[in-house]
Design a protein around this motif. Structure first.
Motif, PDB file in Angstrom:
ATOM      1  N   MET A  14       0.847  -1.203   0.000  1.00 22.63           N
ATOM      2  CA  MET A  14       0.000   0.000   0.000  1.00 22.63           C
ATOM      3  C   MET A  14       0.877   1.245   0.000  1.00 22.63           C
ATOM      4  O   MET A  14       1.858   1.321   0.736  1.00 22.63           O
ATOM      5  CB  MET A  14      -0.908   0.005   1.232  1.00 22.63           C
ATOM      6  CG  MET A  14      -1.831   1.219   1.318  1.00 22.63           C
ATOM      7  SD  MET A  14      -2.903   1.190   2.771  1.00 22.63           S
ATOM      8  CE  MET A  14      -3.952  -0.207   2.362  1.00 22.63           C
ATOM      9  N   THR A  15       0.544   2.224  -0.849  1.00 26.17           N
ATOM     10  CA  THR A  15       1.291   3.471  -0.924  1.00 26.17           C
ATOM     11  C   THR A  15       0.885   4.396   0.202  1.00 26.17           C
ATOM     12  O   THR A  15      -0.293   4.643   0.425  1.00 26.17           O
ATOM     13  CB  THR A  15       1.036   4.160  -2.272  1.00 26.17           C
ATOM     14  OG1 THR A  15       1.369   3.258  -3.326  1.00 26.17           O
ATOM     15  CG2 THR A  15       1.870   5.407  -2.401  1.00 26.17           C
ATOM     16  N   THR A  16       1.880   4.898   0.934  1.00 25.28           N
ATOM     17  CA  THR A  16       1.601   5.774   2.062  1.00 25.28           C
ATOM     18  C   THR A  16       1.495   7.216   1.604  1.00 25.28           C
ATOM     19  O   THR A  16       2.361   7.715   0.877  1.00 25.28           O
ATOM     20  CB  THR A  16       2.720   5.654   3.122  1.00 25.28           C
ATOM     21  OG1 THR A  16       2.820   4.296   3.540  1.00 25.28           O
ATOM     22  CG2 THR A  16       2.412   6.532   4.322  1.00 25.28           C
ATOM     23  N   ALA A  23      -2.878   5.737  -6.774  1.00 28.03           N
ATOM     24  CA  ALA A  23      -1.533   6.002  -6.269  1.00 28.03           C
ATOM     25  C   ALA A  23      -0.589   4.824  -6.469  1.00 28.03           C
ATOM     26  O   ALA A  23       0.625   4.968  -6.319  1.00 28.03           O
ATOM     27  CB  ALA A  23      -1.590   6.372  -4.781  1.00 28.03           C
ATOM     28  N   VAL A  24      -1.123   3.672  -6.829  1.00 26.46           N
ATOM     29  CA  VAL A  24      -0.268   2.502  -7.093  1.00 26.46           C
ATOM     30  C   VAL A  24       0.655   2.773  -8.289  1.00 26.46           C
ATOM     31  O   VAL A  24       1.805   2.321  -8.309  1.00 26.46           O
ATOM     32  CB  VAL A  24      -1.137   1.253  -7.350  1.00 26.46           C
ATOM     33  CG1 VAL A  24      -0.271   0.072  -7.765  1.00 26.46           C
ATOM     34  CG2 VAL A  24      -1.949   0.904  -6.117  1.00 26.46           C
ATOM     35  N   ALA A  25       0.153   3.515  -9.275  1.00 25.96           N
ATOM     36  CA  ALA A  25       0.934   3.720 -10.496  1.00 25.96           C
ATOM     37  C   ALA A  25       1.042   5.182 -10.910  1.00 25.96           C
ATOM     38  O   ALA A  25       1.511   5.478 -12.008  1.00 25.96           O
ATOM     39  CB  ALA A  25       0.322   2.917 -11.644  1.00 25.96           C
ATOM     40  N   ALA A  26       0.607   6.095 -10.060  1.00 21.14           N
ATOM     41  CA  ALA A  26       0.636   7.515 -10.418  1.00 21.14           C
ATOM     42  C   ALA A  26       0.941   8.356  -9.181  1.00 21.14           C
ATOM     43  O   ALA A  26       0.959   7.853  -8.050  1.00 21.14           O
ATOM     44  CB  ALA A  26      -0.702   7.933 -11.031  1.00 21.14           C
ATOM     45  N   HIS A  27       1.183   9.631  -9.419  1.00 22.44           N
ATOM     46  CA  HIS A  27       1.415  10.582  -8.331  1.00 22.44           C
ATOM     47  C   HIS A  27       0.105  11.315  -8.060  1.00 22.44           C
ATOM     48  O   HIS A  27      -0.303  12.182  -8.840  1.00 22.44           O
ATOM     49  CB  HIS A  27       2.515  11.566  -8.752  1.00 22.44           C
ATOM     50  CG  HIS A  27       2.694  12.724  -7.806  1.00 22.44           C
ATOM     51  ND1 HIS A  27       3.282  13.906  -8.196  1.00 22.44           N
ATOM     52  CD2 HIS A  27       2.376  12.878  -6.497  1.00 22.44           C
ATOM     53  CE1 HIS A  27       3.310  14.741  -7.181  1.00 22.44           C
ATOM     54  NE2 HIS A  27       2.757  14.144  -6.138  1.00 22.44           N
ATOM     55  N   THR A  28      -0.589  10.937  -7.010  1.00 27.76           N
ATOM     56  CA  THR A  28      -1.873  11.557  -6.707  1.00 27.76           C
ATOM     57  C   THR A  28      -1.688  12.772  -5.811  1.00 27.76           C
ATOM     58  O   THR A  28      -0.888  12.776  -4.877  1.00 27.76           O
ATOM     59  CB  THR A  28      -2.830  10.561  -6.030  1.00 27.76           C
ATOM     60  OG1 THR A  28      -2.249  10.080  -4.819  1.00 27.76           O
ATOM     61  CG2 THR A  28      -3.127   9.390  -6.955  1.00 27.76           C
ATOM     62  N   SER A  43       3.994   7.779  -7.324  1.00 29.95           N
ATOM     63  CA  SER A  43       4.859   8.464  -8.280  1.00 29.95           C
ATOM     64  C   SER A  43       4.395   8.123  -9.687  1.00 29.95           C
ATOM     65  O   SER A  43       3.715   7.121  -9.914  1.00 29.95           O
ATOM     66  CB  SER A  43       6.320   8.040  -8.080  1.00 29.95           C
ATOM     67  OG  SER A  43       6.471   6.652  -8.299  1.00 29.95           O
ATOM     68  N   GLY A  44       4.792   8.972 -10.625  1.00 32.49           N
ATOM     69  CA  GLY A  44       4.377   8.781 -12.006  1.00 32.49           C
ATOM     70  C   GLY A  44       3.621   9.986 -12.513  1.00 32.49           C
ATOM     71  O   GLY A  44       3.868  11.119 -12.079  1.00 32.49           O
ATOM     72  N   ARG A  45       2.687   9.762 -13.423  1.00 34.06           N
ATOM     73  CA  ARG A  45       1.908  10.860 -13.968  1.00 34.06           C
ATOM     74  C   ARG A  45       1.139  11.564 -12.852  1.00 34.06           C
ATOM     75  O   ARG A  45       0.494  10.914 -12.031  1.00 34.06           O
ATOM     76  CB  ARG A  45       0.916  10.343 -15.008  1.00 34.06           C
ATOM     77  CG  ARG A  45       0.111  11.457 -15.675  1.00 34.06           C
ATOM     78  CD  ARG A  45      -0.967  10.906 -16.587  1.00 34.06           C
ATOM     79  NE  ARG A  45      -1.672  11.970 -17.286  1.00 34.06           N
ATOM     80  CZ  ARG A  45      -2.746  11.793 -18.055  1.00 34.06           C
ATOM     81  NH1 ARG A  45      -3.232  10.568 -18.232  1.00 34.06           N
ATOM     82  NH2 ARG A  45      -3.341  12.817 -18.646  1.00 34.06           N
ATOM     83  N   PRO A  46       1.182  12.896 -12.788  1.00 36.53           N
ATOM     84  CA  PRO A  46       0.432  13.592 -11.740  1.00 36.53           C
ATOM     85  C   PRO A  46      -1.069  13.544 -11.994  1.00 36.53           C
ATOM     86  O   PRO A  46      -1.530  13.821 -13.103  1.00 36.53           O
ATOM     87  CB  PRO A  46       0.957  15.029 -11.794  1.00 36.53           C
ATOM     88  CG  PRO A  46       1.548  15.175 -13.158  1.00 36.53           C
ATOM     89  CD  PRO A  46       2.011  13.814 -13.591  1.00 36.53           C
ATOM     90  N   ILE A  47      -1.806  13.169 -10.965  1.00 38.94           N
ATOM     91  CA  ILE A  47      -3.265  13.144 -11.020  1.00 38.94           C
ATOM     92  C   ILE A  47      -3.797  13.972  -9.859  1.00 38.94           C
ATOM     93  O   ILE A  47      -3.580  13.631  -8.698  1.00 38.94           O
ATOM     94  CB  ILE A  47      -3.819  11.710 -10.929  1.00 38.94           C
ATOM     95  CG1 ILE A  47      -3.294  10.851 -12.082  1.00 38.94           C
ATOM     96  CG2 ILE A  47      -5.344  11.732 -10.942  1.00 38.94           C
ATOM     97  CD1 ILE A  47      -3.790   9.408 -12.048  1.00 38.94           C
TER      98      ILE A  47
END
Length: 263
Positions: free
Chosen positions: A1-3, A48-53, A24-28
Motif C-alpha cells: 500500500m502506498t503511504t 496512487a499505485v501507479a501515479a502521483h496523486t 509516483s508517475g503521472r500527476p493526477i
C-alpha cells in the motif's frame, strides 16, 4: 500500500493549500465534492499505485482556513492551476467528483499553459441544462439526501444516522462553506456550458444511473458540450459512483488511462 504524505503549501500569505500526496508517475489531481476528501479516498488509493496523486482539501473544508475573499469556484480553479504551475507539473490528469468536477471543468478552460492533458468528471455539477435542474441539496434533510444522492437509499440513511457528533459537525461546516462557494447562483455558472466547447482535453464523464441530484440526462448534456468527451453510466450507483460501485468506476477510469489519450 502506498503511504500518503500531507503538507501545506502557501500560494500567498492569505492562501494556503492542504495537500495529500502519494505514489509516483503521472500527476493526477483529485478534487473532492461537497462531502469532503473522504469521498475520493478510494480513488486515491487505487490510482496512487501507479501515479502521483495530489488531493487538496478545498480551503474551508474540514476545518482548513479560508479567507473571506476566497469565495467562488473560480478562486478554487485558479488556485489549483497556480499550484500546478508553481510545482512545474505537466501532463496532469484532473479527476473531479460533483463540485470537484465543476472545478476541473473551470480549470481546463483557464489552462493557457496546457498543463492538463486529461479530465474525468464524476457526476459533476457546474452547468445549467434546460429541463434538468440541479436538486437543491441545501433543502434536503438526511432522508432526502439518501433518497436523491444514493442508489441504496436505506443503507445510506442508516449510515448517516450513525456518524459521530464530531463528524456531523464537520459535515454541517462543510455544507456552509459549500453554500458560500457555490450557493449563488446555485451550483452552476450560467455561462459554463457554452464555453466547454473551447476545450479539446480528452474528457470522460462517469455518471451513476440512479443520481437524482444531477440526473444522467444532465450528465449527457454536460458531455455533449465538450469537443472531445465520452459519457458512461454506472448501474446501481447514485451521485458518488466511486463509493457505491467502486469496481465499475475504477474499470472505466482504467480503460481511459490505458487508451493513452482517448476519446
Amino acid at each position: 500500500m502506498t503511504t500518503a504524505s500531507t503538507r501545506t503549501v502557501s500560494l500567498r500569505p492569505d492562501l494556503q493549500l492542504a495537500l495529500s500526496e502519494a505514489g509516483s508517475g503521472r500527476p493526477i489531481m483529485i478534487l473532492h465534492g461537497g462531502g469532503g476528501p473522504f469521498t475520493v479516498a478510494g480513488l486515491t488509493a487505487q490510482l496512487a499505485v501507479a501515479a502521483h496523486t495530489i488531493v487538496p482539501t478545498h480551503p474551508g473544508w474540514n476545518g482548513t482556513e479560508r479567507s473571506e475573499w476566497f469565495s467562488g469556484i473560480d478562486d478554487l480553479a485558479l488556485a489549483y492551476l497556480h499550484y500546478l504551475e508553481d510545482a512545474d507539473l505537466r501532463d496532469v490528469l484532473v479527476i473531479g467528483s460533483s463540485l470537484g468536477g465543476w472545478i476541473g471543468s473551470e480549470m481546463v478552460l483557464r489552462d493557457g499553459a496546457g498543463l492538463i492533458t486529461g479530465l474525468i468528471l464524476l457526476d459533476a455539477v457546474g452547468v445549467q441544462v434546460e429541463g434538468e435542474s440541479i436538486r437543491d441539496f441545501f433543502a434536503l434533510d438526511a432522508r432526502g439526501i439518501a433518497e436523491y444522492a444514493w442508489h441504496d437509499a436505506e443503507r445510506a440513511y442508516i449510515a448517516s444516522a450513525n456518524v459521530s457528533p464530531e463528524q456531523a459537525a464537520r459535515q454541517r461546516a462543510n455544507l456552509e462553506t459549500m453554500r458560500v462557494m457555490a450557493g449563488h447562483p446555485y451550483m452552476h455558472d450560467p455561462k459554463l456550458l457554452r464555453r466547454l466547447g473551447r476545450s479539446d482535453v480528452p474528457t470522460l464523464l462517469i455518471w451513476g444511473e440512479s443520481d437524482r441530484i444531477v440526473t444522467p440526462a444532465y450528465g449527457a448534456a454536460y458531455a455533449a458540450a465538450f469537443r472531445n468527451a465520452r459519457f458512461e453510466t454506472v448501474k446501481e450507483a447514485g451521485h458518488l459512483p466511486q463509493l457505491e460501485q467502486p469496481a465499475a468506476t475504477f474499470a472505466l477510469i482504467d480503460e481511459y488511462l490505458q487508451a493513452g489519450r482517448p476519446v
